[in-house]
Design a protein around this motif. Structure first.
Motif, PDB file in Angstrom:
ATOM      1  N   GLN A 243      14.214 -76.273 -19.866  1.00 47.68           N
ATOM      2  CA  GLN A 243      13.843 -77.164 -18.766  1.00 47.68           C
ATOM      3  C   GLN A 243      12.386 -77.592 -18.886  1.00 47.68           C
ATOM      4  N   ILE A 244      12.135 -78.868 -18.615  1.00 49.47           N
ATOM      5  CA  ILE A 244      10.765 -79.398 -18.725  1.00 49.47           C
ATOM      6  C   ILE A 244      10.226 -79.769 -17.342  1.00 49.47           C
ATOM      7  N   LEU A 245      11.052 -80.397 -16.510  1.00 45.69           N
ATOM      8  CA  LEU A 245      10.613 -80.765 -15.155  1.00 45.69           C
ATOM      9  C   LEU A 245      11.359 -79.916 -14.134  1.00 45.69           C
TER      10      LEU A 245
ATOM     11  N   ALA B 251      -3.772 -90.606 -17.168  1.00 41.69           N
ATOM     12  CA  ALA B 251      -5.052 -90.771 -17.863  1.00 41.69           C
ATOM     13  C   ALA B 251      -5.785 -89.446 -17.907  1.00 41.69           C
ATOM     14  N   HIS B 252      -6.359 -89.180 -19.081  1.00 46.47           N
ATOM     15  CA  HIS B 252      -7.163 -87.968 -19.185  1.00 46.47           C
ATOM     16  C   HIS B 252      -8.529 -88.166 -18.526  1.00 46.47           C
ATOM     17  N   ARG B 253      -9.026 -89.430 -18.608  1.00 43.68           N
ATOM     18  CA  ARG B 253     -10.319 -89.705 -17.962  1.00 43.68           C
ATOM     19  C   ARG B 253     -10.078 -89.857 -16.470  1.00 43.68           C
TER      20      ARG B 253
ATOM     21  N   PHE C  15      16.996 -90.753 -31.440  1.00 45.52           N
ATOM     22  CA  PHE C  15      15.863 -90.853 -32.361  1.00 45.52           C
ATOM     23  C   PHE C  15      14.958 -89.628 -32.283  1.00 45.52           C
ATOM     24  N   ASP C  16      15.063 -88.884 -31.175  1.00 48.05           N
ATOM     25  CA  ASP C  16      14.322 -87.617 -31.101  1.00 48.05           C
ATOM     26  C   ASP C  16      14.962 -86.610 -32.048  1.00 48.05           C
ATOM     27  N   GLN C  17      16.316 -86.676 -32.120  1.00 48.26           N
ATOM     28  CA  GLN C  17      17.036 -85.640 -32.868  1.00 48.26           C
ATOM     29  C   GLN C  17      17.190 -85.952 -34.352  1.00 48.26           C
TER      30      GLN C  17
ATOM     31  N   GLY D 207      -2.682 -83.593 -15.496  1.00 46.71           N
ATOM     32  CA  GLY D 207      -2.288 -82.239 -15.900  1.00 46.71           C
ATOM     33  C   GLY D 207      -2.577 -82.030 -17.364  1.00 46.71           C
ATOM     34  N   GLU D 208      -2.448 -80.786 -17.797  1.00 49.47           N
ATOM     35  CA  GLU D 208      -2.756 -80.474 -19.187  1.00 49.47           C
ATOM     36  C   GLU D 208      -1.762 -81.131 -20.134  1.00 49.47           C
ATOM     37  N   THR D 209      -2.116 -81.173 -21.390  1.00 52.97           N
ATOM     38  CA  THR D 209      -1.210 -81.663 -22.419  1.00 52.97           C
ATOM     39  C   THR D 209       0.101 -80.881 -22.359  1.00 52.97           C
ATOM     40  N   GLY D 210       1.195 -81.614 -22.361  1.00 54.19           N
ATOM     41  CA  GLY D 210       2.504 -80.956 -22.351  1.00 54.19           C
ATOM     42  C   GLY D 210       2.974 -80.582 -20.960  1.00 54.19           C
ATOM     43  N   ALA D 211       2.228 -80.989 -19.918  1.00 60.01           N
ATOM     44  CA  ALA D 211       2.611 -80.601 -18.555  1.00 60.01           C
ATOM     45  C   ALA D 211       3.852 -81.353 -18.085  1.00 60.01           C
ATOM     46  N   GLY D 212       4.107 -82.539 -18.674  1.00 57.30           N
ATOM     47  CA  GLY D 212       5.321 -83.282 -18.297  1.00 57.30           C
ATOM     48  C   GLY D 212       5.028 -84.654 -17.711  1.00 57.30           C
ATOM     49  N   LYS D 213       3.807 -85.151 -17.894  1.00 59.67           N
ATOM     50  CA  LYS D 213       3.430 -86.445 -17.290  1.00 59.67           C
ATOM     51  C   LYS D 213       4.260 -87.595 -17.877  1.00 59.67           C
ATOM     52  N   THR D 214       4.268 -87.666 -19.229  1.00 53.72           N
ATOM     53  CA  THR D 214       5.030 -88.741 -19.874  1.00 53.72           C
ATOM     54  C   THR D 214       6.511 -88.595 -19.554  1.00 53.72           C
ATOM     55  N   THR D 215       6.963 -87.354 -19.504  1.00 55.22           N
ATOM     56  CA  THR D 215       8.381 -87.117 -19.230  1.00 55.22           C
ATOM     57  C   THR D 215       8.764 -87.718 -17.883  1.00 55.22           C
ATOM     58  N   ILE D 216       7.910 -87.526 -16.860  1.00 54.96           N
ATOM     59  CA  ILE D 216       8.216 -88.101 -15.539  1.00 54.96           C
ATOM     60  C   ILE D 216       8.331 -89.612 -15.660  1.00 54.96           C
TER      61      ILE D 216
ATOM     62  N   GLY E 247      15.560 -81.513 -18.689  1.00 55.12           N
ATOM     63  CA  GLY E 247      15.183 -80.919 -19.972  1.00 55.12           C
ATOM     64  C   GLY E 247      15.689 -81.837 -21.068  1.00 55.12           C
ATOM     65  N   TYR E 248      14.924 -81.969 -22.174  1.00 54.06           N
ATOM     66  CA  TYR E 248      15.371 -82.851 -23.260  1.00 54.06           C
ATOM     67  C   TYR E 248      16.585 -82.265 -23.963  1.00 54.06           C
ATOM     68  N   VAL E 249      16.524 -80.905 -24.111  1.00 53.58           N
ATOM     69  CA  VAL E 249      17.646 -80.237 -24.774  1.00 53.58           C
ATOM     70  C   VAL E 249      18.200 -79.172 -23.837  1.00 53.58           C
TER      71      VAL E 249
ATOM     72  N   PHE F 259      15.102 -93.581 -19.788  1.00 50.22           N
ATOM     73  CA  PHE F 259      15.142 -93.320 -21.228  1.00 50.22           C
ATOM     74  C   PHE F 259      16.011 -92.087 -21.470  1.00 50.22           C
ATOM     75  N   TYR F 260      15.994 -91.190 -20.505  1.00 48.60           N
ATOM     76  CA  TYR F 260      16.820 -89.976 -20.570  1.00 48.60           C
ATOM     77  C   TYR F 260      17.524 -89.804 -19.232  1.00 48.60           C
ATOM     78  N   GLU F 261      18.625 -89.057 -19.252  1.00 54.52           N
ATOM     79  CA  GLU F 261      19.361 -88.814 -18.008  1.00 54.52           C
ATOM     80  C   GLU F 261      18.880 -87.503 -17.390  1.00 54.52           C
TER      81      GLU F 261
HETATM   82  N1  LIG Z   1      11.546 -86.092 -27.073  1.00 54.14           N
HETATM   83  C1  LIG Z   1      11.340 -84.824 -26.762  1.00 54.14           C
HETATM   84  N2  LIG Z   1      12.240 -83.886 -27.091  1.00 54.14           N
HETATM   85  C2  LIG Z   1      12.050 -82.589 -26.754  1.00 54.14           C
HETATM   86  N3  LIG Z   1      10.965 -82.140 -26.090  1.00 54.14           N
HETATM   87  C3  LIG Z   1      10.034 -83.037 -25.740  1.00 54.14           C
HETATM   88  C4  LIG Z   1      10.165 -84.415 -26.054  1.00 54.14           C
HETATM   89  N4  LIG Z   1       9.083 -85.067 -25.582  1.00 54.14           N
HETATM   90  C5  LIG Z   1       8.301 -84.135 -24.981  1.00 54.14           C
HETATM   91  N5  LIG Z   1       8.875 -82.916 -25.076  1.00 54.14           N
HETATM   92  C6  LIG Z   1       8.345 -81.677 -24.501  1.00 54.14           C
HETATM   93  O1  LIG Z   1       8.252 -81.842 -23.101  1.00 54.14           O
HETATM   94  C7  LIG Z   1       7.063 -81.259 -22.604  1.00 54.14           C
HETATM   95  C8  LIG Z   1       6.299 -82.289 -21.783  1.00 54.14           C
HETATM   96  O2  LIG Z   1       5.870 -83.331 -22.642  1.00 54.14           O
HETATM   97  P1  LIG Z   1       5.151 -84.625 -22.098  1.00 54.14           P
HETATM   98  O3  LIG Z   1       5.000 -85.558 -23.235  1.00 54.14           O
HETATM   99  O4  LIG Z   1       5.836 -85.106 -20.893  1.00 54.14           O
HETATM  100  O5  LIG Z   1       3.740 -84.046 -21.691  1.00 54.14           O
HETATM  101  P2  LIG Z   1       2.442 -84.799 -21.209  1.00 54.14           P
HETATM  102  O6  LIG Z   1       2.019 -84.098 -19.977  1.00 54.14           O
HETATM  103  O7  LIG Z   1       2.677 -86.256 -21.120  1.00 54.14           O
HETATM  104  O8  LIG Z   1       1.436 -84.478 -22.402  1.00 54.14           O
HETATM  105  P3  LIG Z   1       0.272 -85.372 -23.059  1.00 54.14           P
HETATM  106  O9  LIG Z   1      -0.855 -85.363 -22.100  1.00 54.14           O
HETATM  107  O10 LIG Z   1      -0.051 -84.631 -24.305  1.00 54.14           O
HETATM  108  O11 LIG Z   1       0.836 -86.731 -23.310  1.00 54.14           O
HETATM  109  C9  LIG Z   1       6.297 -80.741 -23.813  1.00 54.14           C
HETATM  110  O12 LIG Z   1       6.532 -79.358 -23.890  1.00 54.14           O
HETATM  111  C10 LIG Z   1       6.938 -81.422 -24.988  1.00 54.14           C
HETATM  112  O13 LIG Z   1       6.946 -80.573 -26.107  1.00 54.14           O
END
Ligand SMILES: Nc1ncnc2c1ncn2[C@@H]1O[C@H](COP(=O)(O)OP(=O)(O)OP(=O)(O)O)[C@@H](O)[C@H]1O
Length: 613
Positions: free
Chosen positions: A388-390, A566-568, A124-126, A407-416, A382-384, A423-425
């Motif tokens: 590499q993301i983590l 959490a951002h707060r 669904f990402d692709q 961490g900042e937006t896009g740092a990888g929190k949700t990814t962890i 890495g998603y693709v 959800f991903y391998e």
């Molecule tokens: N489904 C996806 N496919 C490809 N890249 C993704 C996908 N989801 C996130 N990314 C990339 O992975 C990196 C980390 O994203 P992630 O959502 O983990 O960040 P975050 O720290 O949770 O940010 P936020 O605070 O904005 O939620 C970002 O560069 C994002 O563009």
């Protein structure tokens, strides 16, 4: 979807589709096929009867003084019988194919839906949402149109052309040559017109997609359009798309509709030509022809032209439908989530909500209590490929620990957090749950042991009660009230006219973002899992309510392992472990006091010297 799959092999897809339809109801397809042949055959036999009627009955009767009409009436009745059988056969295949197409439609929808539920999130990402939806709607529609109409009409036309050809040959090969020459000349016209209309029909489909896409985007962004007073621009753009669609449809239909009158006239021309040549030949006696044979031939020649126009036109619909079928099969061929995990989760016998892992051992299973101990050991992801993301993530979340990811937006929190329930391998490293590698745990079981509250608070159409109960379908009403009270959702629910029975729609548009978050917290609370992930779960709740939710949440999290994003920072200061992430690397780890003492990145964030962007 796989790029390789995007080049259709029309023949293969066509046969796969026929096999699919056949499996839905072999009897319907076979009976329809036979009926198509009977219907086509009856046209030809009926026309050939004319020869008999004229030569055997009418011509001799003209020579007799006292005519006996009985044999003629008998022959005409027989002819009517043949046509009647043809009519019944036509009705039968039209009805059967229509019913069959609906059964196929139901089966494809079911299969696509079930399959889609089992596809990995990466799919669904692709693939765009709109594209997936159009497979459900447009592609299935063209497929149904082909099965119920184009295919039987095409089959009927094909058999008619072949039978008529042999019928004509039987009557006179010389006149058949004349008919074939006229047809050969007219095929050029057919080809030109169908090519043109085919091109514009394709364009029309594309334009329909554009108009729908534009409409959807504008509806979604309606508020932004109004905020910036962009209505005029939106209307102008829409006008343009709409006009292009009208033009394409106009052209497509002009070429398509002109085909039949032209072919009708070619048919008339052939009719006259056969009458002239055939009539002259009978009079001159230059060909072994009777008046009946010429009349019969004239009738057949009419039935020869129209199917040719129909074949080429139905071919267009078939080609369109094959493209649609290809796109549908591409979804059905997508690989479902790999799940070779052997370890399952089960409730401890006799104890409600006490869970244990069932680990296979020596042909049987060993029960291991579910504690919620999560570890990451040098995890890379890495998603693709190639991005590499983590990087080398290691962490140890002991049972009951509250772990914060900062961490900042896009740092990888949700990814962890998305790694924990697979959800991903991951690309390398190991993630374990109670000492078991999560790739050995069945996904369903793994996900049953992790509750997630996302920032995206999706609800489903139904009552508030149903939506909270979504977290645990066997929960009692009292469990729902209790969870709602803990999540502090109870208060606003009571203010709604129908309380817990209030029906909300899928988009949740009748509730505020904060209220939706409270509901999704209640939904996770009722699920009562050993591991909780809270991803910006309280970002839209005002600080007063957040404090209230926080107390309920602390109750809930007590004794559970939790990951909180959490951002707060106020929400996470009491965490046992705070992991500070930067571009996919853990740069600091410790509790609040330790990190403050370090005077590093976290310290700067907390004291406001640095802001989370
Ligand atoms: N489904 C996806 N496919 C490809 N890249 C993704 C996908 N989801 C996130 N990314 C990339 O992975 C990196 C980390 O994203 P992630 O959502 O983990 O960040 P975050 O720290 O949770 O940010 P936020 O605070 O904005 O939620 C970002 O560069 C994002 O563009």
């Amino acid at each position: 979807m796989d790029k390789k799959q995007q080049t259709p092999a029309p023949g293969k897809t066509f046969w796969r589709l026929i096999k699919y339809v056949y499996h839905v109801s072999p009897a319907s397809l076979i009976i329809s096929f036979i009926s198509v042949i009977i219907a086509a055959g009856s046209t030809v036999i009926g026309s050939l009867f004319i020869e008999q009627v004229i030569d055997r009955y009418i011509t001799p009767m003209l020579k007799e003084k006292t005519a006996n009409f009985a044999p003629l009436a008998h022959a005409i009745l027989l002819m009517a019988g043949v046509y009647a059988i043809g009519l019944v056969a036509s009705y039968l295949y039209t009805l059967l194919m229509m019913l069959l197409s609906q059964r196929v439609q139901r089966q494809i929808r079911n299969e696509m839906f079930t399959h889609m539920q089992r596809l990995p999130i990466a799919f669904f990402d692709q693939n765009e949402y709109g594209d997936i939806m159009s497979r459900y709607t447009n592609d299935i529609d063209t497929l149904m149109q082909m099965i119920s109409q184009a295919l039987p009409m095409f089959g009927n036309s094909m058999f008619t052309v072949v039978f008529v050809f042999f019928g004509m040959l039987y009557l006179s090969w010389q006149l058949t040559i004349v008919a074939v020459i006229v047809v050969a000349l007219s095929i050029g016209i057919v080809k030109y017109l169908t090519k043109k209309s085919g091109y514009f029909f394709d364009l029309q489909q594309k334009k329909v997609g554009e108009v729908n896409g534009f409409n959807e985007e504008m509806l979604n962004g309606l508020k932004v359009i109004k905020v910036f007073s962009h209505e005029k621009y939106a209307e102008a753009d829409f006008d343009r798309y709409n006009e292009e669609l009208r033009e394409a449809s106009g052209n497509a239909n002009t070429f398509a509709t002109i085909l039949f009158p032209i072919m009708g006239n070619v048919g008339n021309l052939l009719y006259v030509l056969i009458a002239l040549i055939g009539g002259a030949a009978v009079l001159a006696g230059s060909l072994p022809l009777t008046v009946g044979a010429v009349a019969s031939f004239m009738q057949l020649s009419k039935a020869f032209i129209m199917p040719i126009a129909q074949i080429s036109q139905q071919l267009n619909s078939i080609v369109l439908a094959i493209a649609g079928a290809h796109r549908i099969f591409a979804v059905l061929d997508e690989k479902v989530e790999v799940d070779d995990g052997q370890v399952t989760i089960a409730e401890k016998p006799g104890v409600k909500n006490a869970w244990q892992w069932q680990v296979p051992e020596n042909g049987g299973t060993k029960a291991v209590p579910v504690k919620g101990h999560i570890t990451f050991d040098h995890v890379n992801f890495g998603y693709v490929p190639g991005k590499q993301i983590l990087y080398d993530i290691s962490l140890d979340a002991k049972p009951g620990m509250k772990v914060a990811l900062v961490g900042e937006t896009g740092a990888g929190k949700t990814t962890i957090s998305s790694m924990i329930n697979r959800f991903y391998e991951i690309n390398s490293g190991t993630i374990s749950y109670d000492g078991i590698d999560i790739s050995d745990i069945q996904k369903d079981s793994l996900r049953q042991s992790v509750a997630i509250v996302l920032q995206d608070t999706h609800m489903f159409t139904g009552t508030i009660m149903d939506n909270i109960r979504f977290g645990r379908p066997d929960a009692s009403d009292d469990d729902v009230y209790q969870a709602a009270r803990l999540a502090r959702a109870d208060e606003f629910i009571h203010e709604l006219d129908d309380g817990y029975e209030t029906v909300i729609d899928g988009s949740g548009s009748d509730l505020s973002q904060g209220q939706l978050q409270l509901l999704s917290i209640a939904r996770a609370m009722i699920a009562d899992r050993p591991v909780m992930i809270l991803d910006e779960a309280t970002s839209s709740i005002d600080t007063r309510t957040e404090r209230l939710v926080q107390s309920g949440m602390d109750n809930l999290l007590a004794g559970r392992t939790s990951f909180v994003i959490a951002h707060r920072l106020s929400t996470i200061v009491n965490s046992d472990l705070i992991l500070v992430l930067d571009h996919g690397h853990i740069i600091e780890a410790g509790n609040h006091d330790q990190l403050l003492a370090k005077k590093g990145y976290y310290y700067e964030l907390y004291t406001g010297k640095k802001e989370i962007q």
